[in-house]
Write an enzyme that holds these catalytic residues in place. Structure first.
Site, PDB file in Angstrom:
ATOM      1  N   LYS A  71     -14.379  67.171 -13.851  1.00 39.38           N
ATOM      2  CA  LYS A  71     -13.483  67.733 -14.865  1.00 39.38           C
ATOM      3  C   LYS A  71     -13.790  69.205 -15.117  1.00 39.38           C
ATOM      4  CE  LYS A  71     -12.388  65.165 -18.357  1.00 39.38           C
ATOM      5  NZ  LYS A  71     -10.915  64.996 -18.199  1.00 39.38           N
ATOM      6  N   ARG A 102     -15.283  65.861 -23.968  1.00 46.19           N
ATOM      7  CA  ARG A 102     -14.999  64.866 -22.921  1.00 46.19           C
ATOM      8  C   ARG A 102     -16.146  64.798 -21.919  1.00 46.19           C
ATOM      9  NH1 ARG A 102      -9.577  67.107 -23.541  1.00 46.19           N
ATOM     10  NH2 ARG A 102      -8.039  65.441 -23.814  1.00 46.19           N
ATOM     11  N   GLY A 139     -11.505  56.144 -17.520  1.00 49.41           N
ATOM     12  CA  GLY A 139     -11.599  55.130 -18.560  1.00 49.41           C
ATOM     13  C   GLY A 139     -12.983  54.563 -18.790  1.00 49.41           C
ATOM     14  N   MET A 195     -15.877  56.287 -19.565  1.00 48.10           N
ATOM     15  CA  MET A 195     -16.753  56.972 -20.498  1.00 48.10           C
ATOM     16  C   MET A 195     -15.945  57.485 -21.693  1.00 48.10           C
ATOM     17  SD  MET A 195     -19.084  58.671 -17.579  1.00 48.10           S
ATOM     18  CE  MET A 195     -20.031  59.669 -18.720  1.00 48.10           C
ATOM     19  N   ARG A 224      -7.420  66.418 -10.817  1.00 43.35           N
ATOM     20  CA  ARG A 224      -8.439  65.770  -9.990  1.00 43.35           C
ATOM     21  C   ARG A 224      -7.724  65.095  -8.831  1.00 43.35           C
ATOM     22  NH1 ARG A 224     -10.026  61.185 -14.509  1.00 43.35           N
ATOM     23  NH2 ARG A 224      -8.028  60.101 -14.547  1.00 43.35           N
ATOM     24  N   HIS A 227     -21.017  29.543   9.108  1.00 42.72           N
ATOM     25  CA  HIS A 227     -19.943  29.033   9.964  1.00 42.72           C
ATOM     26  C   HIS A 227     -18.589  29.276   9.316  1.00 42.72           C
ATOM     27  CE1 HIS A 227     -17.146  25.876  11.402  1.00 42.72           C
ATOM     28  NE2 HIS A 227     -17.705  26.128  12.568  1.00 42.72           N
ATOM     29  N   SER A 253     -25.282  42.995  25.391  1.00 45.32           N
ATOM     30  CA  SER A 253     -24.500  42.902  24.158  1.00 45.32           C
ATOM     31  C   SER A 253     -25.432  42.365  23.081  1.00 45.32           C
ATOM     32  CB  SER A 253     -23.302  41.957  24.331  1.00 45.32           C
ATOM     33  OG  SER A 253     -22.554  41.908  23.134  1.00 45.32           O
ATOM     34  N   CYS A 279     -21.857  42.580  19.325  1.00 44.89           N
ATOM     35  CA  CYS A 279     -20.784  41.607  19.133  1.00 44.89           C
ATOM     36  C   CYS A 279     -21.025  40.721  17.921  1.00 44.89           C
ATOM     37  CB  CYS A 279     -20.594  40.750  20.373  1.00 44.89           C
ATOM     38  SG  CYS A 279     -22.076  39.832  20.866  1.00 44.89           S
ATOM     39  N   TYR A 338     -19.529  50.079  23.251  1.00 48.14           N
ATOM     40  CA  TYR A 338     -18.443  49.453  22.498  1.00 48.14           C
ATOM     41  C   TYR A 338     -19.004  48.644  21.335  1.00 48.14           C
ATOM     42  CZ  TYR A 338     -19.644  45.034  24.837  1.00 48.14           C
ATOM     43  OH  TYR A 338     -20.305  43.924  25.294  1.00 48.14           O
TER      44      TYR A 338
END
Length: 892
Positions: free
Chosen positions: A26, A96, A105, A107, A352, A468, A777, A844, A864
């Site tokens: 701010k 503020r 909202g 503080m 902002r 699982h 992998s 993977c 990858y």
């Protein structure tokens, strides 16, 4: 000497937007607007360093702070023509908070500070409006009492509502000056009643009380919670901005409002916001009066009869539009603005970077690139990869009410509603009848797969983020909440109980897999949409991305979904998952329970055409892209019957005596099956299994290549290898089968053989293993378990405490533990490539779809990552950001 206070106003400022760490968002943006020549009420900002001092020194201030504040107040007074504490010509201020990161909202704010029983009369005289002055005073008493004195807002609202009801008044604007005077007497009496002290009259006492309250609000419960949810460090602290008041409640030429320079829901380039004539800022969001549209187009779209700002205050509107355009061009992003109009004069109170939906964020990034405000790289970096899940799954309407009955782990994102069912067969039956169901289990097993497929969502009371249920649900793209430990499931009675509430089969619940919530009843949903801008952004990401992104897939549905999301092949085909369907699991059990090789080969002969058909399908869908097929790796217990009733069903299906089946099951049962007879150990003990799978792969590759004309080169992955000798034994069988199929088909079989690195030993011996392995992998799910000695299925009971205590920065089954598991991956990669420089290396595990883990993989130079199909877009964007050098913080 430290500087604690920075002033702004009069077209100049001591600060700037680059000082956000010191002045908070701010304060820094107010300074920037002043430097840009925009109309900003003068003021000053007390730095975040004072907040740090405040908490480090028992809530006291630096000795020279008061002197700097007094000098700043004098500067503001000189610019406004008023003096703070002057009862005949009072300077009124707002106080503020303003942290580095926006915390809307969370503080505290105080307006109209400096008013007292005497200066309110001066304000009335100066404004020529007695009602305005006393309305401002009562607002100040109410707000200051709430923020500083700890007297809750509703205490004063109750007095106000009682007063209006007694006089048949509806709106606050119906009250006269005399009404407000009477209410102020009541308000001050309420302060004495609840605090034991008179409401403070000295402006200096008021100011320092408010400054202390704002610093104190940095540690209030809602601020602490918000910081935890948004990974905002406590050490940042907040700044305090003190600013001259301007008033939007001075009649019909005054107003106050909030606006966004673009639509924060859709991203459309249009002014979006609301304002109120003759009001102060809190009135817009309090809901006491219905706000009015800013633009005439918005008013017409809303069907409102109240005038828009564009028509009610046309000259101010035109000036405001110019200011919004200037700010958006300057900051090169959508701005969230607050403004006040005082008697026809526009004042900018805040700007902002505006919060927005993911859909809006993507459209804004693409549009601003096309408008020349930002470049493609910046557009890519602006989107949080994890937020893409909003676009890929249904989500709950944030405005819909929720009756949350339990919480668990957000194991698979999205939301779904359905009737409770406690068994997989029942899920299939009801889904077949057209009813939507939620499968509720203590934990799931492979035998539940058909029910999981039929269900809209899955809920378990046990298990973690890589259990699982979690892994399968993510692969299917179904919402899942796992490890909801407060739920007690009673299969016998067909109920689930949470505290003193009991829910039966057929009761409707909603699962929010993104938030980890279980909700009673149906909740309104938002349908996901993939826009043209999404495709554009992803194409830009693919241009800069170095790492490939593959998918974990073994079904036609998963493979097609992966391709539609841009996967560049399959990085993990878990062949054991291909046998979970009811008509296949019998043959699989027959093979596992066989007592000799002849019995196994007989069962394998029936499995061969099933495997071959599945592989043909995958090869054709992937159309020449790499397909990595992991040989069978089932912890055997997952396929064995769990109780006598189940054993009777299996025995009947297999045509054997139940007692014989139970004896064989007992022989195979293991104390710790995840570290037992699985992986390459199966292929070494029973080579006929690897031979069948290799034959199925090679026959499928030959058939797919012949049918499509596209070259197919499968990557065969041997799981859970500890040593080169293991891999050599299995590879010999694979190579022999390749020769046999080549001879039978008359063609050349192209393939590579590699290994899934899942144990610390394999990482340490990677140099030797790479003499045989043509690719690695890293199976980071199991590698995390074996490195940390933590079971992913049982860790839910304590991992949250570990993260909270800072032992882990995040759940290590969600975000890779870089210092431990990550170092093993680094060692394995470097040693493997020292032996085989062109070694293809990927991961993977579930970490392949986690942005922070992907950034780590980019640093190591992996080839990858592979993840569940629905996380492929996330991985593509995260890999692009990693290639651009973005550091992604680990967050739980």
């Amino acid at each position: 000497m430290a500087k604690w206070v920075y002033t702004f106003g009069g077209g100049r400022a001591e600060g700037a937007s680059r000082l956000g760490d010191l002045l908070g968002g701010k304060g820094a943006n107010l300074a920037e607007m002043a430097n840009l020549g925009l109309p900003v009420p003068p003021g000053f900002t007390i730095t975040t360093e004072v907040c740090t001092y405040f908490y480090a020194n028992r809530r006291t201030y630096p000795s020279d702070l008061a002197v700097e504040v007094e000098a700043a107040l004098a500067s503001v007074g000189a610019l406004t023509g008023h003096a703070f504490g002057d009862e005949s010509n009072p300077l009124l201020v707002s106080v503020r908070s303003g942290a580095k990161a926006s915390m809307p909202g969370m503080m505290d704010t105080v307006l109209n500070l400096g008013l007292n029983d005497i200066s309110v009369e001066a304000l009335a005289r100066l404004a020529g409006d007695e009602r305005f002055a006393y309305d401002s005073y009562r607002r100040f008493i109410q707000m200051y009492s709430d923020v500083v004195l700890g007297i809750e807002h509703h205490e004063f609202e109750a007095l106000l509502e009682y007063y209006k009801d007694a006089r048949s008044l509806t709106l606050d604007t119906d009250l006269s000056a005399e009404d407000w005077k009477r209410l102020i007497i009541g308000y001050k009496a309420k302060v004495v009643e609840l605090s034991g002290k008179e409401f403070p009259q000295a402006p200096q006492e008021q100011l320092w009380g408010a400054i202390g309250a704002v610093f104190g609000s940095w540690m209030n419960p809602r601020a602490i919670t918000y910081r935890a949810l948004h990974a905002i460090p406590e050490s940042w602290g907040t700044a305090v901005t003190v600013q001259a008041m301007v008033f939007g409640n001075l009649g019909d030429t005054s107003a106050t409002g909030v606006a966004f320079t673009r639509n924060p829901s859709t991203g459309t380039k249009e002014l979006y916001g609301e304002f109120l004539i003759n009001a102060q800022g809190e009135d817009v969001v309090a809901g006491i009066r219905t706000p009015q549209s800013i633009t005439e187009a918005a008013r017409i779209a809303a069907g409102s009869t109240k005038p828009s700002m564009e028509t009610a205050l046309p000259h101010v509107f035109a000036e405001f539009v110019r200011a919004t355009e200037k700010l958006e061009r300057h900051y090169r992003d959508m701005q969230d603005l607050e403004f006040t109009v005082e008697r026809g004069k526009l004042w900018m109170l805040q700007t902002r970077t505006g919060k927005r939906t993911t859909k809006a964020a993507i459209k804004i990034a693409v549009d601003m690139t096309n408008e020349g405000l930002i470049g493609k790289d910046e557009a890519i970096l602006r989107i949080d990869p994890a937020s893409l899940e909003q676009l890929l799954h249904p989500t709950l309407d944030p405005d819909a009410p929720r009756d949350v009955i339990a919480t668990g782990l957000p194991a698979s994102p999205g939301a779904a509603t359905g009737e409770i069912v406690l068994g997989a067969d029942e899920a299939v039956q009801l889904a077949g009848a057209g009813r939507k169901v939620v499968l509720v289990r203590v934990e799931t097993s492979p035998e539940d797969i058909h029910g999981m497929h039929a269900a809209e969502a899955i809920l378990t009371s046990r298990g973690g983020m890589t259990s699982h249920a979690a892994v399968v649900a993510r692969g299917m793209g179904k919402p899942c909440v796992a490890g909801a430990g407060a739920i007690r499931i009673d299969y016998a009675s067909g109920t689930m109980t949470v505290a003193d509430r009991t829910f039966a089969k057929g009761d409707v619940v909603t699962i929010d897999g993104t938030a980890g919530q279980v909700i009673h009843g149906a909740v309104a949903m938002l349908t996901p949409e993939l826009s043209g801008e999404f495709a554009t952004l992803m194409s830009w990401a693919d241009e800069v991305r170095r790492m490939q992104v593959r998918a974990n897939a073994e079904t036609e549905q998963d493979a097609r979904m992966a391709r539609s999301f841009g996967a560049e092949g399959i990085g993990l085909c878990r062949t054991e998952h291909m046998f979970f369907e009811a008509d296949r699991i019998v043959r699989m059990r027959e093979m596992i329970l066989a007592r000799d090789e002849a019995g196994r080969r007989a069962a394998l002969a029936e499995l061969l055409p099933i495997q071959r058909g599945d592989f043909i399908e995958l090869f054709e869908i992937m159309a020449g892209l790499p397909v990595t097929i992991r040989l069978l790796d089932p912890p055997l217990h997952e396929f064995l019957p769990h109780d006598r009733a189940e054993a009777e069903d299996v025995a009947k299906a297999l045509g054997v005596e139940v007692e014989a089946l139970l004896r064989r099951t007992a022989e195979l049962r293991e104390f710790n099956p995840m570290l037992g007879f699985r992986g390459c150990r199966l292929a070494i003990a029973y080579p006929e299994i690897a031979e069948m799978q290799a034959r199925a792969i090679f026959e499928a590759a030959a058939a797919a290549e012949k049918r499509s004309g596209t070259a197919v080169e499968p990557e065969i992955m041997v799981p859970l290898v500890l040593a080169k000798a293991e891999l050599d034994l299995v590879k010999d069988r694979i190579d022999a089968m390749a020769k046999a199929v080549a001879a039978e088909t008359g063609g050349r079989i192209a393939y590579t053989v590699g290994t899934m690195v899942e144990t610390p030993r394999a990482c340490l011996r990677a140099g030797e293993i790479a003499e045989t392995a043509e690719f690695f992998s890293f199976g980071t799910n199991d590698l995390t378990q074996t490195c940390l000695a933590i079971s992913r299925d049982d860790a839910g009971s304590f991992l949250g405490r570990y993260v909270g205590a800072g032992i882990f920065s995040a759940d290590p089954f969600v975000t890779l533990d870089k210092e431990g598991v990550g170092e093993l991956v680094e060692i394995g990669t470097s040693r493997g490539r020292a032996t085989r420089p062109a070694l293809k290396v990927g991961i993977c595990g579930e970490h392949g779809g986690d942005p922070a883990s992907i950034a780590f993989c980019e640093k190591l130079g992996l080839t990858y990552v592979s993840c569940s199909p629905f996380r492929v877009p996330i991985a593509r964007l995260a890999a692009a950001q990693a290639a651009l050098g973005k550091e992604l913080a680990s967050t739980a």
